[in-house]
Enzyme design. Structure first.
Site, PDB file in Angstrom:
ATOM      1  N   GLY A 120      -5.245  -3.728  -2.449  1.00  0.00           N
ATOM      2  CA  GLY A 120      -4.462  -3.638  -1.232  1.00  0.00           C
ATOM      3  C   GLY A 120      -3.214  -2.824  -1.505  1.00  0.00           C
ATOM      4  N   TYR A 121      -2.482  -2.548  -0.437  1.00  0.00           N
ATOM      5  CA  TYR A 121      -1.301  -1.693  -0.546  1.00  0.00           C
ATOM      6  C   TYR A 121      -0.062  -2.417  -0.031  1.00  0.00           C
ATOM      7  CZ  TYR A 121      -4.341   2.013  -1.926  1.00  0.00           C
ATOM      8  OH  TYR A 121      -5.233   2.760  -2.650  1.00  0.00           O
TER       9      TYR A 121
END
Length: 157
Positions: free
Chosen positions: A28-29
């Site tokens: 994820g970011y």
């Protein structure tokens, strides 16, 4: 800390028979700004945090800093990431003097197959296996940070 790589679409699953390893990846970011994306990843049983800078004009080179972190910390960080977690299986395939990393995406990006080869310089030449299709180096829609926001399932082909 400069990463040099080229990215390609993959036209078949023939690479699987040549793979020397495969691992599940969930990532994820924390930030998907194109000038400085911050990624959290669990690859197999190892966690990582990575900062990537903006690509140069050719799209082949950009700053990358990565640090291994405990999986428990990566899991905690994934819980506060931006929407659009990426899940995929990565296959490593030896081709000549290089290792191609082939990502088979699932979830919202199911059906997308991408291969990357990391180089020592932008002028390196390498053998292209028959399963490589069009080059997409520098096309930001194929960056994982962008696939998290605009997944493959939403593309009109």
């Amino acid at each position: 800390m400069i990463e040099i790589e080229r990215k390609f679409l993959v036209n078949s699953d023939a690479f699987k028979a040549e793979a020397i390893s495969k691992k599940r990846i969930v990532q994820g970011y924390l930030n998907t700004n194109p000038e400085r994306a911050v990624r959290v990843r669990i690859k197999g049983d190892t966690g990582f945090i990575t900062v990537k800078g903006i690509s140069n004009a050719s799209g082949m080179s950009r700053f990358e800093w990565e640090k291994e972190i405990p999986v428990t910390e990566a899991e905690q960080l994934l819980s506060i990431c931006e929407a659009g977690v990426i899940s995929k299986t990565r296959y490593n395939v030896n081709v000549g003097n290089y290792i191609f990393e082939v990502d088979e995406f699932d979830g919202d990006n199911q059906g997308l197959l991408l291969a990357e080869v990391e180089l020592q310089s932008e002028t390196d030449e390498f053998e292209k296996p028959i399963w490589l299709a069009d080059e997409v180096t520098g096309d930001t829609k194929y960056y994982n940070s962008q696939l998290s926001k605009n997944p493959f399932k939403n593309w009109s082909l």
